[in-house]
Scaffold this motif. Structure first.
Motif, PDB file in Angstrom:
ATOM      1  N   UNK A 191       0.830  -1.080  -0.012  1.00 55.72           N
ATOM      2  CA  UNK A 191       0.065   0.037  -0.061  1.00 55.72           C
ATOM      3  C   UNK A 191       0.775   1.575  -0.001  1.00 55.72           C
ATOM      4  N   UNK A 192       0.740   2.365  -0.837  1.00 59.43           N
ATOM      5  CA  UNK A 192       1.525   3.139  -1.119  1.00 59.43           C
ATOM      6  C   UNK A 192       1.305   4.272   0.265  1.00 59.43           C
ATOM      7  N   UNK A 193       2.454   5.079   0.397  1.00 52.27           N
ATOM      8  CA  UNK A 193       2.373   5.937   1.589  1.00 52.27           C
ATOM      9  C   UNK A 193       1.261   6.978   1.228  1.00 52.27           C
ATOM     10  N   UNK A 194       0.938   7.628   2.268  1.00 51.87           N
ATOM     11  CA  UNK A 194      -0.021   8.864   2.124  1.00 51.87           C
ATOM     12  C   UNK A 194       0.646  10.008   1.176  1.00 51.87           C
ATOM     13  N   UNK A 195      -0.018  10.901   0.530  1.00 46.88           N
ATOM     14  CA  UNK A 195       0.509  11.787  -0.569  1.00 46.88           C
ATOM     15  C   UNK A 195       1.586  12.800   0.282  1.00 46.88           C
ATOM     16  N   UNK A 196       1.168  13.164   1.392  1.00 47.57           N
ATOM     17  CA  UNK A 196       2.237  13.992   2.254  1.00 47.57           C
ATOM     18  C   UNK A 196       3.416  13.259   2.594  1.00 47.57           C
ATOM     19  N   UNK A 197       3.494  12.147   2.750  1.00 49.14           N
ATOM     20  CA  UNK A 197       4.894  11.432   3.100  1.00 49.14           C
ATOM     21  C   UNK A 197       5.574  10.902   1.829  1.00 49.14           C
ATOM     22  N   UNK A 198       4.479  10.888   0.606  1.00 46.72           N
ATOM     23  CA  UNK A 198       5.057  10.649  -0.585  1.00 46.72           C
ATOM     24  C   UNK A 198       5.973  11.734  -1.407  1.00 46.72           C
ATOM     25  N   UNK A 199       5.202  12.965  -0.972  1.00 46.94           N
ATOM     26  CA  UNK A 199       5.783  14.077  -1.618  1.00 46.94           C
ATOM     27  C   UNK A 199       7.018  14.654  -0.999  1.00 46.94           C
ATOM     28  N   UNK A 200       7.099  14.358   0.279  1.00 42.28           N
ATOM     29  CA  UNK A 200       8.383  14.544   1.201  1.00 42.28           C
ATOM     30  C   UNK A 200       9.509  13.677   0.799  1.00 42.28           C
ATOM     31  N   UNK A 201       9.142  12.315   0.722  1.00 44.98           N
ATOM     32  CA  UNK A 201      10.123  11.523   0.407  1.00 44.98           C
ATOM     33  C   UNK A 201      10.927  11.810  -1.054  1.00 44.98           C
ATOM     34  N   UNK A 202      10.058  11.951  -1.907  1.00 43.93           N
ATOM     35  CA  UNK A 202      10.305  12.376  -3.277  1.00 43.93           C
ATOM     36  C   UNK A 202      11.469  13.730  -3.218  1.00 43.93           C
ATOM     37  N   UNK A 203      10.973  14.639  -2.406  1.00 44.03           N
ATOM     38  CA  UNK A 203      11.845  15.961  -2.196  1.00 44.03           C
ATOM     39  C   UNK A 203      13.148  15.577  -1.777  1.00 44.03           C
ATOM     40  N   UNK A 204      13.006  14.717  -0.518  1.00 46.58           N
ATOM     41  CA  UNK A 204      14.598  14.069   0.064  1.00 46.58           C
ATOM     42  C   UNK A 204      15.379  13.386  -1.217  1.00 46.58           C
ATOM     43  N   UNK A 205      14.661  12.580  -2.025  1.00 47.32           N
ATOM     44  CA  UNK A 205      15.411  11.673  -3.057  1.00 47.32           C
ATOM     45  C   UNK A 205      16.092  12.781  -4.061  1.00 47.32           C
ATOM     46  N   UNK A 206      15.372  13.833  -4.497  1.00 42.70           N
ATOM     47  CA  UNK A 206      15.982  14.702  -5.294  1.00 42.70           C
ATOM     48  C   UNK A 206      17.117  15.341  -4.641  1.00 42.70           C
ATOM     49  N   UNK A 207      17.075  15.844  -3.321  1.00 40.82           N
ATOM     50  CA  UNK A 207      18.036  16.444  -2.749  1.00 40.82           C
ATOM     51  C   UNK A 207      19.182  15.615  -2.821  1.00 40.82           C
ATOM     52  N   UNK A 208      19.054  14.458  -2.452  1.00 38.87           N
ATOM     53  CA  UNK A 208      20.276  13.357  -2.368  1.00 38.87           C
ATOM     54  C   UNK A 208      20.813  13.329  -3.805  1.00 38.87           C
ATOM     55  N   UNK A 209      19.980  13.086  -4.811  1.00 34.43           N
ATOM     56  CA  UNK A 209      20.341  13.073  -6.176  1.00 34.43           C
ATOM     57  C   UNK A 209      21.222  14.286  -6.668  1.00 34.43           C
TER      58      UNK A 209
END
Length: 460
Positions: A288-306
């Motif tokens: 089951x996917x994470x809620x939208x707010x955590x998905x957006x936050x996780x994506x933001x951190x992924x871009x930060x790392x990248x």
């Protein structure tokens, strides 16, 4: 009937406490196998900061990590060696994450399955191993777990101000986790029509940051000096040797590939096929996917790392590992959860033992440097403080740029480390050098420092 119905509840409660005792046992093992080595430049900075906090002298480096250093200093005053105090604090910080994760996962009192799920998250081998060192990552991950729990509470108007306070604590522990502040925007959006609530939450957010920023700023002479120091650090971080997308010779696609490798190979697998294969147990059920707010936050951190982090260091991806393991375990049954947990405990325990009993390659080289004559000069990249801790007779000179290398006077006996030689040659500096020493250690712990070399050259 009443007695019979109580039996399952008592058995469930007993099983819950047995699992708690097993957890405490494993945490005790982790504390026993905290690494005693100053295995990297950053750990050297933290270790020195425990004895004397001096941000201007990179003890530690910007932004100062005041919460981490403050707690570690307290442990050191109890008689612990500074590097062990740092590692034990980081280990305990990560272990504390099991409490908020359990509170997020549980469906009823004494929920043993959800307790196992929470313990599985903080038992992922890469998290456990990297936390058992003198870095702030373990404590930061623990604070991040508490922050996640507080956000879930605030969404339902419970403890609305707590996430802003814990975010301040998170920034005082590890500033690179700043992208997780994205989720606070969702909380502020919830109260956008209540101006007084919105202003109060913004005020708490700002005060929580000032609570650690101002003491650190005044430790270096005030806000102006702190601002100047921060600009100097940021310009260095994004300089030729900064290791971000701005300065990396690799393409963005190559950095993406390395980021994914750090997440799955070093993160889930801890550089072992068995560890990577254990993820199959988690993928056996529908996710089951994470809620939208955590998905957006996780994506933001992924871009930060990248784009903005030194992706050669796997520890920068640890929050992503945490989020992904949470995603995978939060709805699993015991039959899929236990195999993954057991494999991760085995891999992590073996790695902890090896890390605690194997001297890193850089420190092996540092000991070799102590045998060089006093007339020698050793030019280093980031190894200088580890070398100086061994009190060598030779002169140790750190080099952070090509211009500094060219400006430094050279003695008759000139040595330079392999990392520095590689960086100079990558910058088209022509150097003829002969290898003198070469040492290796386990690349799972400090991949960029798994090989340490020393070269000798001469200048006419």
């Amino acid at each position: 009937m009443t007695v019979q119905s109580g039996h399952p509840q008592r058995r469930g409660r007993s099983l819950f406490f047995i699992v708690c005792l097993l957890m405490l046992g494993f945490i005790g093992i982790r504390l026993a196998f905290v690494s005693p080595y100053v295995a990297s430049y950053d750990i050297a900075n933290f270790t020195l900061a425990v004895g004397q906090y001096d941000l201007a002298n990179l003890q530690p480096h910007f932004p100062g990590y005041p919460f981490f250093i403050l707690l570690a200093t307290g442990l050191a005053r109890l008689g612990l060696d500074p590097v062990r105090a740092l590692g034990m604090l980081s280990t305990l910080g990560l272990a504390s994450g099991v409490i908020p994760l359990y509170l997020v996962f549980k469906r009823y009192s004494f929920d043993t399955v959800r307790l196992l799920g929470a313990f599985t998250v903080v038992s992922t081998a890469s998290l456990v191993t990297l936390a058992a060192t003198g870095m702030s990552d373990g404590l930061a991950l623990g604070v991040l777990c508490w922050f996640m729990w507080s956000v879930e509470q605030a969404r339902y108007n419970r403890f609305r101000l707590l996430p802003y306070l814990l975010f301040g604590l998170l920034m005082a522990t590890r500033l690179s986790y700043a992208p997780f502040g994205i989720i606070l925007l969702f909380l502020l959006w919830q109260v956008r029509r209540d101006p007084w609530q919105w202003v109060s939450e913004i005020a708490v957010l700002l005060l929580a940051q000032l609570a650690w920023l101002l003491p650190v700023a005044f430790s270096v002479g005030g806000p102006a000096s702190f601002a100047q120091l921060s600009l100097s650090f940021v310009s260095g971080h994004f300089s030729v040797w900064g290791g971000t997308a701005q300065t990396d010779d690799a393409s963005l696609l190559e950095r993406l590939g390395l980021t994914l490798k750090q997440i799955f190979w070093h993160g889930f697998g801890l550089a072992t096929w068995l560890g990577l294969a254990s993820v199959l147990f988690l993928c056996a059920q529908r996710i089951r996917p994470l809620p939208l707010w955590w998905s957006v936050t996780g994506t933001g951190y992924f871009l930060w790392v990248w784009f903005a982090q030194n992706i050669d260091k796997p520890r920068h991806t640890l929050p992503l590992i945490l989020l992904l393991v949470i995603l995978l375990v939060r709805r699993l049954s015991v039959r899929w959860l236990v195999p993954f947990l057991c494999l991760q405990l085995i891999i992590g325990s073996m790695a902890l033992y090896r890390q605690a009993h194997t001297e890193p390659a850089t420190l092996q080289l540092a000991e070799a440097v102590t045998d060089l004559p006093a007339s020698a000069t050793v030019f280093t990249d980031e190894e200088d403080r580890q070398f100086l801790m061994k009190r060598p007779a030779a002169t140790i000179v750190p080099i952070g740029s090509v211009s500094k290398w060219r400006a430094e006077p050279k003695s008759r006996e000139v040595y330079l480390t392999g990392r520095l030689l590689d960086r100079l040659q990558a910058a088209n500096v022509s150097i003829e050098a002969t290898e003198v020493f070469r040492f290796t250690s386990d690349p799972r712990f400090e991949p960029e420092d798994a090989e340490a070399r020393l070269y000798k050259t001469s200048f006419n």
